[in-house]
Enzyme design. Sequence first.
Site, mmCIF file in Angstrom:
data_model
loop_
_atom_site.group_PDB
_atom_site.id
_atom_site.type_symbol
_atom_site.label_atom_id
_atom_site.label_comp_id
_atom_site.label_asym_id
_atom_site.label_seq_id
_atom_site.Cartn_x
_atom_site.Cartn_y
_atom_site.Cartn_z
ATOM 1 N N LYS A 85 -31.435 -56.935 11.075
ATOM 2 C CA LYS A 85 -31.127 -55.834 10.379
ATOM 3 C C LYS A 85 -30.506 -56.478 8.941
ATOM 4 O O LYS A 85 -29.677 -57.290 8.730
ATOM 5 C CB LYS A 85 -30.061 -55.023 11.046
ATOM 6 C CG LYS A 85 -29.792 -53.513 10.159
ATOM 7 C CD LYS A 85 -28.816 -52.655 11.060
ATOM 8 C CE LYS A 85 -28.500 -51.288 10.325
ATOM 9 N NZ LYS A 85 -27.518 -50.673 11.103
ATOM 10 N N SER A 160 -28.768 -45.906 12.090
ATOM 11 C CA SER A 160 -29.349 -46.459 10.887
ATOM 12 C C SER A 160 -30.210 -47.882 11.099
ATOM 13 O O SER A 160 -30.914 -48.219 10.197
ATOM 14 C CB SER A 160 -27.956 -46.909 10.097
ATOM 15 O OG SER A 160 -27.422 -47.797 10.916
ATOM 16 N N SER A 184 -25.903 -46.389 16.015
ATOM 17 C CA SER A 184 -26.988 -46.942 15.419
ATOM 18 C C SER A 184 -27.912 -48.040 15.955
ATOM 19 O O SER A 184 -29.067 -48.277 15.319
ATOM 20 C CB SER A 184 -26.618 -47.677 13.955
ATOM 21 O OG SER A 184 -26.505 -46.383 13.034
HETATM 22 N N1 GLN Z 1 -25.280 -41.876 12.380
HETATM 23 C C1 GLN Z 1 -23.858 -42.360 12.464
HETATM 24 C C2 GLN Z 1 -23.311 -42.376 10.693
HETATM 25 O O1 GLN Z 1 -24.002 -41.808 10.180
HETATM 26 C C3 GLN Z 1 -23.659 -43.746 12.881
HETATM 27 C C4 GLN Z 1 -24.155 -44.926 12.036
HETATM 28 C C5 GLN Z 1 -24.070 -46.135 12.654
HETATM 29 O O2 GLN Z 1 -23.930 -46.470 13.759
HETATM 30 N N2 GLN Z 1 -24.099 -47.375 11.771
HETATM 31 O O3 GLN Z 1 -22.395 -42.627 10.536
#
Ligand code: GLN
Length: 502
Positions: A85, A160, A184
């Site tokens: 990532k 994400s 994420s």
């Molecule tokens: N969807 C969550 C956020 O927007 C988690 C994102 C993540 O785990 N990086 O913060």
Amino acid sequence: MSSLTDLGAAAMLAALRTGEVSSHELTRACLERIQDLDSSYRAFLTLTPELAMKTAAAADRRWMDWRKDPQTPPPPLLGIPLAVKDLLCLKDVRLTCGSRILDQFIAPFTATCVQRLLDAGMVPLGKTNTDEFAMGSSTENSAYQVTRNPWNLERVPGGSSGGSAAAVAAYLTPAAIGTDTGGSVRQPAAFCGVTGLKPTYGRVSRYGLVAFGSSLDSVGVLARSVEDVSLIFAQMAGVDPLDATSQDVPVPDCSMDGVKSLAGLRVGVPHEYFIAGISPDVEKAVRSAISVLEGLGAQIVEISLPHTSYALPVYYLIAPAEASANLARYDGVRYGLREGGRIPGDTLLAMFEKTRGLGFGAEVKRRIMLGTYALSAGYYDAYYGQAQKVRTLIKTDFDRAFEQVDVIAAPVAPSTAFKFGQHSDDPLAMYLEDVFTLPANLAGVPALAFPAGFDRQGLPVGLQLMGPHFREDLLLRTAHAYQLVTDWHRCLPPTPNLAKVN
Ligand code: GLN
């Protein structure tokens, strides 16, 4: 063997060991597939084909040496292609975090977890797309491109780590590294029908992971089977002197040998995770996956995690608060983009404002504002301080539950993959996608998502298992037992481009 890219990491290793294939062939097969198909998926932000081919050639030489002299065992992932990532540093390779503010930034060092994988023999294919600074649940917040879900190109891959999940689901790579601050790894794994592990907070070093919410961030793995996830996780885990929050707890044996029955395992099912608003198809698939666990000998126990409904507001105070502090470093002076400050009369403040104004996208700005507000004098106790107290209650819920049960089973997300733009104008609706994943981050416990069926539209549904701190082995072994008797994780996305693969 119909196609080399069909192989998972464990199968690739077996084929490398017998000499049936070379790392050169495996890596080339992945790169060719990316070349052919990634214009449809857009999972990768940066490819590293030269580095990959060079690393693969070195891996093949080591395999040859081993064949001549099998005394010393080869590194555990020798010659296996992987994607990373784009929130993790890989030295001398572009690092964007999905943000304009880091557009031309080149990582000056390699993250500890990535280095461990390189030391274990990984071949890096490239960097995958992410919501900007990992803030989002659909990968639509990437400043560069929209990644498509291989199961339905009209739908988001989740986020994400959407680039990593799509790349694994589309067989562009056998596995990929993701990060999980509030879901994420797990939510995109569920949306794309792959297996994803969020380890215990502190289990994998955060050194070289670009910080979002430092008390929540964890680095995890996505692959097409629990076996492959476990193989890679074992190499990343462990204490690191460069990350003071990493823990010196021995990494348990994550091998899957002898796993079959779940006799004696107590699986807790929290009623707070089956709330109004959850899609009936998701609930049905999750409940039937739980009865498969029961069929394997597990004892199913109704439990309660009473503070679950506070996880969302608590997370959306703590994560933005930490993000607002972490993102203060992008000032146009030290990293990436710089706007203004060059013409006479342009002040330093104007340069900060222009750089941050242009460099950050809307969601990142929203979080910085929310977080700065929650931390500001006068509001600190009412918001941030209060959220920390409720976080402790959420953690205590888990401590109590694990006195009663060994693992907890729940849905990963209330819905399956949604359409592009569906939540774009409504941040709250987007945040609601995280209701079932945030608690594990707030409590710091490990959690695993894996395929458990499909909804009526043919979109994957995931099951989530959560376990006590540092008991990733329990989650992995339980899910492996499930994957031995089910085929959901072997299903292929039915996109026309992939019809050839079987
Ligand atoms: N969807 C969550 C956020 O927007 C988690 C994102 C993540 O785990 N990086 O913060």
